[in-house]
Motif scaffolding. Structure first.
Motif, PDB file in Angstrom:
ATOM      1  N   PHE A 312       0.857  -1.188   0.000  1.00 42.55           N
ATOM      2  CA  PHE A 312       0.000   0.000   0.000  1.00 42.55           C
ATOM      3  C   PHE A 312       0.890   1.233   0.000  1.00 42.55           C
ATOM      4  N   GLY A 314       1.572   5.340   0.050  1.00 42.58           N
ATOM      5  CA  GLY A 314       0.944   6.456   0.770  1.00 42.58           C
ATOM      6  C   GLY A 314       0.657   7.665  -0.117  1.00 42.58           C
ATOM      7  N   ALA A 318      -4.295   8.168  -0.110  1.00 45.31           N
ATOM      8  CA  ALA A 318      -4.369   6.782   0.379  1.00 45.31           C
ATOM      9  C   ALA A 318      -5.419   6.590   1.467  1.00 45.31           C
ATOM     10  N   ALA A 331      -5.556  -6.897   2.903  1.00 52.70           N
ATOM     11  CA  ALA A 331      -4.501  -6.867   3.928  1.00 52.70           C
ATOM     12  C   ALA A 331      -4.600  -8.100   4.836  1.00 52.70           C
ATOM     13  N   ALA A 343       3.323  -1.268   3.800  1.00 55.42           N
ATOM     14  CA  ALA A 343       2.575  -0.015   3.666  1.00 55.42           C
ATOM     15  C   ALA A 343       3.477   1.125   4.114  1.00 55.42           C
ATOM     16  N   ALA A 347      -0.403   4.980   4.762  1.00 59.14           N
ATOM     17  CA  ALA A 347      -1.046   3.707   4.423  1.00 59.14           C
ATOM     18  C   ALA A 347      -0.965   2.630   5.517  1.00 59.14           C
ATOM     19  N   PRO A 348       0.012   2.675   6.438  1.00 59.90           N
ATOM     20  CA  PRO A 348      -0.019   1.657   7.508  1.00 59.90           C
ATOM     21  C   PRO A 348      -1.344   1.668   8.280  1.00 59.90           C
ATOM     22  N   LEU A 351      -3.445  -1.132   7.348  1.00 59.26           N
ATOM     23  CA  LEU A 351      -3.093  -2.382   8.035  1.00 59.26           C
ATOM     24  C   LEU A 351      -3.631  -2.370   9.460  1.00 59.26           C
ATOM     25  N   SER A 364       5.093   4.658  10.668  1.00 59.40           N
ATOM     26  CA  SER A 364       4.196   5.300   9.697  1.00 59.40           C
ATOM     27  C   SER A 364       4.520   6.787   9.696  1.00 59.40           C
ATOM     28  N   THR A 392       6.765  -1.681   7.207  1.00 56.91           N
ATOM     29  CA  THR A 392       6.121  -0.369   7.166  1.00 56.91           C
ATOM     30  C   THR A 392       7.188   0.708   6.993  1.00 56.91           C
TER      31      THR A 392
END
Ligand SMILES: Cc1cc2nc3c(=O)[nH]c(=O)nc-3n(C[C@H](O)[C@H](O)[C@H](O)COP(=O)(O)O)c2cc1C
Length: 413
Positions: A312, A314, A318, A331, A343, A347-348, A351, A364, A392
């Motif tokens: 994923f 960012g 996102a 995920a 990610a 984007a994390p 998750l 992140s 991540t």
């Protein structure tokens, strides 16, 4: 007249001494100063141990003085100047051993105090040495034969009937040091114990006090060096395992973060990982910095089983996946099916919302820290974090590192 007679006698004695010491047809000693030994190398001790093997076939390439100096140092180099202690241990620190080096240029003795070589014979004696070693070819063909000699008498002053045994133990220490050093220099070696002691002594013109105990033939192996071989195998393994791998990069339909997509993609492709860009539209999409990328498949159409890595990307757009049932399901499936799941930037949070970060070390973009923590993640704030197969990244600046981490994780599988 009387003075002249004395002078003639002194000169005659000196000449006789020189002849006795160096044999006929031989010039007086030439001293060769060796360069300082290196104290670091390309291999760990464990790697050198694992790669040491007796090699008996050499190319005809000679060794240079740096290599010879390093081998001499490994065998008998002084590592503690104050007391003269050396690389190899010696009973009572008596140091009764001397190293001789037979090369194409002649025979040399190593002086540990000066870290120098002294020429003893200015002729190539390796053929005769091989004959004295029951005709063993490696002795004739090696770039350098190192003859470990020892004086039992020197040890006997202190150790009496233990002296012979101690001398052999010392030869073993020295030989092992030299063989491991040879591996580290990407050279090959074999130790030779089968030889006629009297013949080797005579070929080398050894003083009566010194007994030849062991010969170590060192040179370039025919074919690849062990280090080259190991490196090549590692590289092939890495490319092979990364080959045929597929990764899907999921980007926002608008405002994905450019570097995070392009740098990650570049790292993957460098390692032969096939990449596919997915989004909620199959179209040319625009990043936050104005760069364009074409999404060729729909997120709805992603089959997790078709990929080794789900990524994923960012960028402010996102956030469209934060609550996307399809994205969260992808995920979760990726985690269950033991895929690499990655990610970056904001984007994390996808998750985190999918519930796959519980108990996982993650990072992140700072704005998402609270959401990750709430989802049970251990937030580290690192540029890139890896916990098992979950990777991540913190944001655009970490994009290349993020891509590399994914590539490495794929290569390890
Ligand atoms: C005391 C001793 C004497 C040896 N003498 C010879 C020799 O005369 N000729 C030879 O080719 N190898 C000789 N070797 C090497 C051994 O054959 C070799 O170490 C053995 O085959 C194991 O292989 P590796 O060294 O690759 O582990 C000797 C080894 C030792 C320890």
């Amino acid at each position: 007249m009387k003075r002249l007679t004395i002078l003639v006698i002194i000169l005659a004695v000196f000449a006789a001494f020189c002849l006795g010491q160096y044999g006929s047809g031989v010039s007086p000693p030439k001293i060769i100063r060796l360069s300082e030994p290196r104290l670091t190398g390309p291999l760990s001790l464990e790697q050198a141990l694992a790669r040491r093997r007796s090699v008996r076939r050499f190319t005809n390439r000679g060794l240079d003085l740096t290599q010879i100096g390093q081998l001499a140092w490994a065998g008998q180099g002084i590592t503690e100047k104050q007391r003269g202690f050396r690389t190899a241990p010696s009973a009572g620190a008596i140091y009764p051993m001397k190293l001789y080096f037979a090369t194409g240029e002649g025979l040399f003795i190593y002086n540990p105090y000066k870290h120098s070589l002294e020429a003893i014979i200015n002729q190539d004696i390796r053929g005769r040495l091989a004959a004295a070693a029951l005709g063993q070819r490696p002795v004739a063909n090696a770039a350098c034969d190192i003859i470990i000699t020892g004086s039992e008498r020197k040890l006997a002053y202190k150790y009496r009937n233990k002296a012979g045994r101690y001398m052999l133990l010392e030869a073993g220490h020295i030989a092992q040091n030299i063989q491991l050093q040879a591996v580290s220099l990407e050279l090959a070696s074999v130790t030779i114990g089968a030889f006629n002691v009297m013949s080797v002594s005579s070929v080398c013109g050894l003083p009566a006090d010194l007994e030849p105990l062991y010969i170590i033939c060192v040179g370039y192996p025919t074919g690849q060096t062990t280090i080259e071989k190991a490196e090549k195998e590692k590289e092939t393994r890495k490319t092979d395992s990364a080959k045929a791998k597929r990764a899907v990069l999921i980007i926002a339909s608008g405002n994905f973060r450019d570097e995070e997509l392009f740098e990650t993609k570049r790292e993957l492709e460098k390692a032969n990982v096939e990449t596919v860009i997915a989004s909620t539209k199959t179209a040319v999409l625009k990043g936050m910095l104005g760069n364009r990328a074409e999404a060729t498949i729909l997120v709805n159409d992603i089959t997790v089983d078709d990929y080794d890595a789900i990524i994923f990307i960012g960028g402010s757009g996102a956030s469209q996946y934060f609550d996307s049932r399809v994205a969260l399901d992808i995920a979760r499936q990726a985690k269950d099916k033991q895929k690499v799941l990655a990610a970056i930037c904001i984007a994390p949070t996808v998750l985190a919302n999918a519930g796959v970060l519980d108990g996982v070390r993650a990072t992140s973009f700072l704005s998402e820290r609270g959401k990750l923590k709430k989802a049970g993640a251990t937030y580290t704030g690192a540029a890139v974090e890896q916990d098992g197969l979950i990777i991540t990244g913190s944001g655009p600046k970490a994009a290349t590192k993020f891509g590399k981490a994914i590539t490495d994780a794929l290569a390890d599988r």
